[in-house]
Scaffold this motif. Structure first.
Motif, mmCIF file in Angstrom:
data_model
loop_
_atom_site.group_PDB
_atom_site.id
_atom_site.type_symbol
_atom_site.label_atom_id
_atom_site.label_comp_id
_atom_site.label_asym_id
_atom_site.label_seq_id
_atom_site.Cartn_x
_atom_site.Cartn_y
_atom_site.Cartn_z
ATOM 1 N N ASN A 60 19.294 -15.288 13.169
ATOM 2 C CA ASN A 60 19.296 -15.374 11.705
ATOM 3 C C ASN A 60 18.341 -14.407 11.027
ATOM 4 O O ASN A 60 18.348 -14.324 9.795
ATOM 5 C CB ASN A 60 18.941 -16.798 11.258
ATOM 6 N N TYR A 61 17.509 -13.682 11.792
ATOM 7 C CA TYR A 61 16.489 -12.836 11.173
ATOM 8 C C TYR A 61 16.597 -11.421 11.716
ATOM 9 O O TYR A 61 16.611 -11.210 12.924
ATOM 10 C CB TYR A 61 15.090 -13.410 11.420
ATOM 11 N N GLU A 62 16.680 -10.469 10.822
ATOM 12 C CA GLU A 62 16.927 -9.080 11.186
ATOM 13 C C GLU A 62 15.615 -8.388 11.585
ATOM 14 O O GLU A 62 15.116 -7.502 10.888
ATOM 15 C CB GLU A 62 17.600 -8.342 10.020
ATOM 16 N N GLN A 63 15.075 -8.801 12.713
ATOM 17 C CA GLN A 63 13.841 -8.195 13.199
ATOM 18 C C GLN A 63 13.701 -8.433 14.695
ATOM 19 O O GLN A 63 14.319 -9.319 15.271
ATOM 20 C CB GLN A 63 12.626 -8.785 12.476
ATOM 21 N N GLY A 64 12.864 -7.600 15.315
ATOM 22 C CA GLY A 64 12.448 -7.832 16.681
ATOM 23 C C GLY A 64 11.110 -8.546 16.665
ATOM 24 O O GLY A 64 10.952 -9.571 16.009
ATOM 25 N N ILE A 65 10.123 -7.978 17.370
ATOM 26 C CA ILE A 65 8.768 -8.528 17.343
ATOM 27 C C ILE A 65 7.934 -7.651 16.427
ATOM 28 O O ILE A 65 7.848 -6.439 16.622
ATOM 29 C CB ILE A 65 8.161 -8.569 18.753
ATOM 30 N N VAL A 66 7.339 -8.249 15.423
ATOM 31 C CA VAL A 66 6.604 -7.500 14.396
ATOM 32 C C VAL A 66 5.120 -7.815 14.498
ATOM 33 O O VAL A 66 4.718 -8.984 14.467
ATOM 34 C CB VAL A 66 7.120 -7.839 12.986
ATOM 35 N N MET A 67 4.321 -6.755 14.639
ATOM 36 C CA MET A 67 2.858 -6.896 14.633
ATOM 37 C C MET A 67 2.322 -6.367 13.308
ATOM 38 O O MET A 67 2.701 -5.291 12.855
ATOM 39 C CB MET A 67 2.223 -6.103 15.782
ATOM 40 N N ASN A 68 1.429 -7.123 12.687
ATOM 41 C CA ASN A 68 0.773 -6.704 11.449
ATOM 42 C C ASN A 68 -0.736 -6.827 11.637
ATOM 43 O O ASN A 68 -1.223 -7.846 12.130
ATOM 44 C CB ASN A 68 1.247 -7.563 10.273
ATOM 45 N N ILE A 69 -1.453 -5.772 11.272
ATOM 46 C CA ILE A 69 -2.925 -5.768 11.392
ATOM 47 C C ILE A 69 -3.527 -5.411 10.046
ATOM 48 O O ILE A 69 -3.130 -4.443 9.407
ATOM 49 C CB ILE A 69 -3.396 -4.753 12.454
ATOM 50 N N LYS A 70 -4.502 -6.213 9.598
ATOM 51 C CA LYS A 70 -5.280 -5.920 8.406
ATOM 52 C C LYS A 70 -6.694 -5.551 8.843
ATOM 53 O O LYS A 70 -7.315 -6.258 9.631
ATOM 54 C CB LYS A 70 -5.309 -7.135 7.474
ATOM 55 N N TYR A 71 -7.185 -4.435 8.322
ATOM 56 C CA TYR A 71 -8.497 -3.954 8.738
ATOM 57 C C TYR A 71 -9.241 -3.362 7.547
ATOM 58 O O TYR A 71 -8.649 -3.066 6.512
ATOM 59 C CB TYR A 71 -8.366 -2.940 9.876
ATOM 60 N N GLU A 72 -10.540 -3.196 7.685
ATOM 61 C CA GLU A 72 -11.364 -2.655 6.626
ATOM 62 C C GLU A 72 -12.474 -1.811 7.202
ATOM 63 O O GLU A 72 -12.803 -1.909 8.405
ATOM 64 C CB GLU A 72 -11.959 -3.792 5.778
ATOM 65 N N ALA A 73 -13.046 -0.964 6.365
ATOM 66 C CA ALA A 73 -14.144 -0.110 6.809
ATOM 67 C C ALA A 73 -15.363 -0.939 7.168
ATOM 68 O O ALA A 73 -15.673 -1.925 6.501
ATOM 69 C CB ALA A 73 -14.489 0.903 5.713
ATOM 70 N N LYS A 74 -16.020 -0.548 8.248
ATOM 71 C CA LYS A 74 -17.220 -1.270 8.644
ATOM 72 C C LYS A 74 -18.307 -1.086 7.589
ATOM 73 O O LYS A 74 -18.497 0.013 7.072
ATOM 74 C CB LYS A 74 -17.731 -0.762 9.998
ATOM 75 N N SER A 75 -18.972 -2.172 7.270
ATOM 76 C CA SER A 75 -20.007 -2.092 6.207
ATOM 77 C C SER A 75 -21.296 -1.544 6.796
ATOM 78 O O SER A 75 -21.521 -1.579 8.000
ATOM 79 C CB SER A 75 -20.243 -3.476 5.635
#
Length: 306
Positions: A291-306
């Protein structure tokens, strides 16, 4: 396909330009091919001056582009500038320190596996290899799999690690369509499906059953309805607060436990543990099955080191 993102800054003038039905008709005509004002005027059955005014308003918000081209003399020809408009309902200024990347992988692109029958790989038009033969999982054509299933075992994927140096990961998530694996199908067939990220066990989700009897929206017609048809879209998310499955906390594993910066890849493994209470197998769906038009999806959220 060229896309126009709408933000709070440009949303109002573009929406005003699109609020007139004649200007929408002009965009429809230009989506077929470029036109000059005379051609648009004739097709819309409007005076030249009125048509030119509408074209000018679409030009001002950059929805169309007009160029001088040689013809009978020199004439102005208009063409559509964008195929899609996307509305971003968030403040970009608040996102300046956060970056995000998304990578999708085919379900047949696993790097390692260990499976036991019932098992098999299914392409868009036929089986890949031999059903219930674990050797089929090593076929070179496995990259075309749209459905894979096994009664016991695991598959492991390795995503490229594209996190820039000097940045720290805030959150990582994976999503996939998955369900249990029963002979044919069985709605009441629990299976404990466990995930590992970078070889660290993160959480176990109990799939309620193996879903069939009703064709999945993407499942090809040749696949019989008395077999597995679709799964559930699940998300595994890990941040500093723990591991979450569909936003419900599932374990205390945090983003720091994954040591993402220590690996040249990001490993994601799904399978059935040897000591699982419910060993009901697993079905994993690709973009042309279920039912879903996708394979395996990886999402990463990152930010600059303070």
């Amino acid at each position: 396909m060229k896309k126009l993102p709408l933000t709070f800054e440009n949303m109002l003038p573009i929406n005003k330009a699109l609020s007139n039905p004649t200007r929408v008709k002009i965009l429809n005509l230009l989506s077929e091919k470029p036109h000059n004002v005379n051609e648009l005027s004739e097709k819309l059955n409007l005076p030249f001056s009125t048509t030119a005014s509408h074209v000018n308003k679409l030009e001002k918000v950059d929805l169309i582009v007009t160029e001088l081209v040689p013809g009978r003399g020199t004439q102005k020809v208009s063409a559509i500038n964008y195929d899609r408009i996307i509305i971003d309902l968030f403040n970009m200024e608040e996102q300046t320190n956060e970056h995000e990347l998304t990578i999708e992988m085919n379900i047949g692109d696993y790097l390692d596996c260990h499976v036991h029958p019932n098992c098999g790989l299914v392409g868009e038009q036929e089986y890949i290899g031999i059903q219930d033969d674990p050797r089929s999982f090593y076929e070179t054509d496995r990259k075309n799999a749209q459905l894979l299933f096994f009664r016991d075992g695991y598959v492991e994927y390795r995503f490229p690690n594209r996190i820039p140096y000097g940045y720290t990961v805030k959150e990582i998530s994976f999503s996939a369509e998955v369900c249990s694996e029963a002979p044919n199908y069985k709605l009441d067939w629990p299976s404990d499906i466990t995930t590992w990220i970078n070889h660290t066990e993160t959480a176990t989700w109990t799939s309620p059953g193996d879903f069939g009897g009703e064709r999945g929206s993407l499942t090809p017609d040749w696949w019989r309805t008395n077999l597995t048809q679709f799964g559930l879209l699940k998300q595994w998310k890990i941040n500093e607060d723990g591991c979450f499955i569909d936003n419900e906390k599932a374990s205390d594993v945090t983003i720091g436990d994954l040591h993402l910066s220590d690996h040249p890849y990001v490993a994601f493994k799904l399978g059935i543990k040897e000591d699982a209470e419910n060993k009901g197998g697993m079905n994993l769906f690709g973009p042309k099955f279920g039912n879903y038009e996708q394979g395996i999806v990886m999402n990463i959220k990152y930010e600059a080191k303070s």
